[in-house]
Write a protein that holds these residues in place. Structure first.
Motif, PDB file in Angstrom:
ATOM      1  N   ASN A 551      -0.795  11.532  12.174  1.00 36.01           N
ATOM      2  CA  ASN A 551       0.809  11.143  12.747  1.00 36.01           C
ATOM      3  C   ASN A 551       1.984   9.578  11.693  1.00 36.01           C
ATOM      4  O   ASN A 551       0.799   9.874  10.962  1.00 36.01           O
ATOM      5  N   ILE A 552       2.940  10.335  11.173  1.00 37.46           N
ATOM      6  CA  ILE A 552       3.291  10.070  10.455  1.00 37.46           C
ATOM      7  C   ILE A 552       4.684   9.133  11.460  1.00 37.46           C
ATOM      8  O   ILE A 552       5.608   9.650  12.229  1.00 37.46           O
ATOM      9  N   VAL A 553       4.839   7.846  10.879  1.00 39.39           N
ATOM     10  CA  VAL A 553       5.739   7.144  11.211  1.00 39.39           C
ATOM     11  C   VAL A 553       6.660   6.120  10.471  1.00 39.39           C
ATOM     12  O   VAL A 553       6.092   5.666   9.525  1.00 39.39           O
ATOM     13  N   LYS A 554       7.831   6.383  10.808  1.00 37.03           N
ATOM     14  CA  LYS A 554       9.312   6.004   9.478  1.00 37.03           C
ATOM     15  C   LYS A 554       9.657   5.059   9.926  1.00 37.03           C
ATOM     16  O   LYS A 554       9.725   4.554  11.772  1.00 37.03           O
ATOM     17  N   MET A 555       9.653   4.056   9.054  1.00 42.28           N
ATOM     18  CA  MET A 555       9.949   2.978   9.778  1.00 42.28           C
ATOM     19  C   MET A 555      11.079   2.412   8.479  1.00 42.28           C
ATOM     20  O   MET A 555      11.012   1.569   7.341  1.00 42.28           O
ATOM     21  N   VAL A 556      12.329   2.563   8.609  1.00 44.15           N
ATOM     22  CA  VAL A 556      13.639   1.847   8.059  1.00 44.15           C
ATOM     23  C   VAL A 556      14.491   1.042   8.900  1.00 44.15           C
ATOM     24  O   VAL A 556      14.641   1.788  10.610  1.00 44.15           O
ATOM     25  N   SER A 557      15.283   0.387   8.464  1.00 46.26           N
ATOM     26  CA  SER A 557      16.343  -0.064   9.116  1.00 46.26           C
ATOM     27  C   SER A 557      17.312   0.834   9.556  1.00 46.26           C
ATOM     28  O   SER A 557      17.324   1.541   8.973  1.00 46.26           O
ATOM     29  N   ILE A 575       0.025   7.547   9.681  1.00 44.76           N
ATOM     30  CA  ILE A 575       0.472   6.714   7.966  1.00 44.76           C
ATOM     31  C   ILE A 575       1.877   6.392   8.023  1.00 44.76           C
ATOM     32  O   ILE A 575       2.987   6.807   8.988  1.00 44.76           O
ATOM     33  N   PHE A 576       2.140   4.931   8.363  1.00 43.94           N
ATOM     34  CA  PHE A 576       3.311   4.001   8.713  1.00 43.94           C
ATOM     35  C   PHE A 576       4.127   3.883   6.827  1.00 43.94           C
ATOM     36  O   PHE A 576       3.346   3.771   6.343  1.00 43.94           O
ATOM     37  N   VAL A 577       5.314   4.791   7.240  1.00 39.25           N
ATOM     38  CA  VAL A 577       5.999   5.152   6.049  1.00 39.25           C
ATOM     39  C   VAL A 577       7.538   4.652   6.015  1.00 39.25           C
ATOM     40  O   VAL A 577       8.120   4.182   7.027  1.00 39.25           O
ATOM     41  N   GLY A 578       7.702   3.524   5.404  1.00 35.14           N
ATOM     42  CA  GLY A 578       9.145   2.154   5.871  1.00 35.14           C
ATOM     43  C   GLY A 578       9.227   1.607   4.189  1.00 35.14           C
ATOM     44  O   GLY A 578       9.218   2.008   3.267  1.00 35.14           O
TER      45      GLY A 578
END
Length: 751
Positions: A551-557, A575-578
């Motif tokens: 499971n991938i969670v993208k975290m960008v402003s 996997i948190f990616v940001g």
């Protein structure tokens, strides 16, 4: 001429880069006008009546006539300590007073004058009612039936056509617009007894409609260290408050007074403490314990660099302090300050609330005190720690700086004895450094190293969560033809274009220019277009390909609200990616493995503070991970900053950093001013630099001009140890002489 005949004021709501505007004080107002008073002044060609705050009284004799001050309003806007704090901030950071007050304080009452529409000619209005229809008829009918009627009431009722109809009615002299001062007198109230049982027995006899309101009002006095409080504060958000106050005065529980009680802390010396190490939650628990152990009715103001950090810990504070807590949400500053003046013992806010007039304040705490967001930036052009130190000095407040690690300024203050008490806890996480040059030699051309992939796989197989950070968003950071070497550049400003993989567009990160990504080289027509470098957009497809079941969670402003916090405890095998945004918006309590995909993107950032900021970010993660492994991928493992990251030895690193700062004349040893000179050619920029150098002899080192990334902007740097205010006059003269505007950013010394 009698002294103090002129008032230097800041006009509330005036968005102009001005310091003080001066007005002559009429004889009848000379004893009423004081520093901090709210007054009414005429402004502009039409002499519109404006509310202003007095910052200065002077006996200067100008060479030209000044307009007369119109009126002195009831109640003061700012106390003398806040006036001094605001002037200090303006002088230190070269922010015009009007800008500082109107853009960053926002708690001064301005809703004094209310516009009304009055009937001037009843016959004309009756005729219009008979000959018109729709909104116009509705408007005129309301004026006839309710004159005088509030301007705002009519506008809300009629809508977009309101202004046009009003102008028409004014032109035929059927109506007139008047302005009235609706401000009520401000009363100071004192409580006459502090025996809660006695007061409760008397209030129980009150009528039921005001009994609960009276209890609430008295509770404010009993929970405050000050038994003299203004009526607005004690009645805020209390129903039937006017009747309740009158009843309390009638029976003698409250009385009107004219004297504000002197603060009981005026003769107490401030104490300074530094709390280092541990994650945000761990430090917050310590801070909550400290506040509880004080067992004090005085208030504590906890300042955070970001609203997101307040959201992370607000629940902890709410559980500890219940109704005695108030937290800032970034809106309605006046309402927030009014609530904080009531019986709220703990106040969570961001740095602009350092300028708020919070009564019965005892302690200021700066959480994440080494954050780069406490330094001058586009949101707040002042250094929050400097303001906090000055405020603590003026108001005799205790001061606590809390951070995962010290930065250069905190370390300098520590070394020079500013902190009376320093508490340190060291992180237990392990750091592993991966040399990506070796990966490349071993035919690994992916963004993730072999070791990083193995550790991610192990973590996911055990249902653990992974966080990966890469401080770049685009798919590619530059696009080049492999045949002729042509690099795609911005046609507007000449900077290298990035490739946005979501939009399939090339864009300029400097000026915003966009164009469609080419399918062949614009110069040699070869189809050999290659996308070099990479950010989150390139990393996520690689992760999906390597770990298809994750499971991938993208975290960008921009993808989330600035206040939305994602709690890793609600996930597994994720996997948190940001970008850096991930650090403040992810609760990392359930993260088992953390990877910096490219720690060089932090180290190689522009600015003399990039190394300190990069080290702080790694140490922040180490404190949050509680012993779990952190991997740093880098192309420069020999860099002394990477070496310090690996050992987590912040003292050694900061000693090295401070020695460099002192040798190169940077803060915290020197003040630094960065000037952006806008819309000039290189010859004029050089002339400005020469002028500053000549006029600041023996006061400042003047460096530059250097070309900015943005066309038409040059940068000049000033380094000096004298007061910033002494430099201000020279900058003002240069701006006028060369007819240019300066963008100014001040980084203060702590010497």
């Amino acid at each position: 001429m009698e002294s103090n005949s002129y008032a230097g004021v800041v006009i509330i709501g005036l968005k102009a880069p001005l310091d003080l505007l001066y007005y002559e004080i009429p004889e009848q107002f000379k004893t009423l006008v004081k520093i901090g008073s709210r007054v009414v002044v005429p402004y502009g060609e039409k002499n519109e009546r404006k509310v202003a705050v007095v910052f200065d009284k002077s006996d200067m004799q100008p060479s030209f006539d000044l307009k007369l001050l119109n009126e002195v309003l009831i109640g003061d806007a700012l106390n003398t300590n806040l006036i001094e704090l605001v002037r200090f901030a303006s002088d230190t950071f070269l922010v015009p007073l009007h800008t500082l007050v109107n853009d960053y304080i926002g708690t001064i009452e301005n809703d004094v004058f209310v516009k009304f529409v009055e009937c001037l000619n009843q016959e004309k209005l009756l005729e219009i009612v008979q000959t018109s229809k729709g909104k116009k008829q509705q408007l005129v009918t309301q004026i006839l039936e309710n004159s005088p009627v509030r301007f705002s009431t009519l506008r809300k009722s009629i809508g977009t056509t309101f202004s046009r109809y009003i102008v028409e009615l004014e032109q035929i002299k059927a109506i007139k617009i008047t302005e009235k001062n609706t401000e009520k007198p401000k009363r100071l109230l004192a409580i006459t007894a502090n025996d809660s049982s006695f007061l409760e027995s008397k209030i129980k006899a009150f009528d039921s409609s005001i009994r609960n309101s009276s209890f609430k009002i008295v509770k404010v006095f009993l929970s405050s260290k000050n038994n003299v409080i203004d009526e607005t504060t004690v009645t805020f958000n209390v129903r039937n408050s006017a009747k309740a106050v009158e009843k309390l005065v009638e029976v003698g529980i409250l009385k009107e007074t004219h004297l504000e009680q002197k603060s009981q802390r005026d003769d107490i010396k401030s104490r300074h403490k530094l709390l280092l190490g541990g994650g945000l939650v761990e430090r917050s628990n310590k801070i909550i314990s400290l506040i509880k152990n004080k067992n004090s009715a005085y208030k504590t103001l906890v300042i955070f660099p970001e609203l997101a950090l307040i959201e992370k810990v607000k629940g902890m504070y709410r559980e500890a302090f219940g109704e005695n807590l108030i937290s800032w949400n970034g809106h309605d500053a006046s309402s927030f300050v009014s609530k904080s003046r009531a019986n709220k013992l703990v106040i969570l806010a961001t740095e602009t609330m350092l300028f708020a007039d919070i009564r019965d304040l005892e302690t200021i705490i700066l959480e994440d005190a080494s954050s780069k967001y406490f330094k001058p930036n586009s949101f707040a052009p002042f250094e929050a720690r400097t303001i906090a130190i000055k405020k603590a000095s003026l108001e005799h407040l205790d001061l606590l700086f809390s951070a995962s690690t010290a930065d250069d300024s905190l370390f300098y203050l520590w070394k020079t004895g500013f902190f009376e008490n320093v508490e340190i806890s060291k992180p237990t996480s392990k750091i592993k450094v991966i040399d990506m040059r070796t990966e490349f030699k071993n035919k690994n051309h992916n963004m993730l190293s072999y070791y990083m992939k193995r550790r991610i796989n192990e973590t996911l197989r055990s249902n653990g969560n992974v966080a990966l950070i890469l401080n770049r968003k685009p798919f590619s950071t530059f696009v080049m033809c492999r045949e002729c070497g042509y690099v795609m550049k911005c046609k507007s400003c000449g900077n290298t274009l990035y490739f946005d993989g979501d939009k399939k567009m090339l864009y300029c990160a400097v000026c915003g220019y966009e164009e469609v990504a080419p399918i062949e080289c614009p110069r040699c027509k070869s189809p050999s277009i290659y996308y070099f470098g990479g950010g989150i957009q390139k990393l996520i497809p690689e992760i999906k390909s390597t770990f298809p079941n994750a499971n991938i969670v993208k975290m960008v402003s921009g993808d989330y609200s600035n206040k939305l916090i994602i709690d890793s405890k609600n996930f597994n095998s994720t996997i948190f990616v940001g970008t850096e945004f991930l650090l403040s918006h992810l609760n990392e309590e359930n993260i088992a493995f953390f990877g910096f995909v490219g720690v060089d993107t932090f180290i190689e950032n522009y600015g003399y503070e990039s190394g300190v900021n990069a080290f702080k970010i790694v140490l922040d993660v180490a404190n949050e991970l509680h012993g779990h492994e952190i991997v740093l991928q880098t192309y420069s493992p020999e860099n002394y900053i990477v070496s310090a990251m690996k050992s987590l030895e912040f003292k050694y690193f900061l000693e090295e950093e401070l020695s460099l700062r002192k040798a190169l004349y940077y803060p915290p040893y020197f003040n630094l001013i960065s000037l952006n000179i806008q819309n000039v050619e290189s010859d004029k920029a050089k002339a400005i630099k020469d002028y500053l150098e000549e006029n600041l002899k023996d006061q400042a080192y003047v460096l530059g001009p250097s070309k900015s990334n943005i066309p038409g902007i040059f940068e000049v740097t000033l380094k000096f140890t004298t007061s910033t205010a002494l430099i201000k006059a020279t900058l003002t003269r240069a701006s006028r002489q060369f007819k240019v505007e300066f963008g100014v950013r001040v980084y203060p010394s702590f010497v």
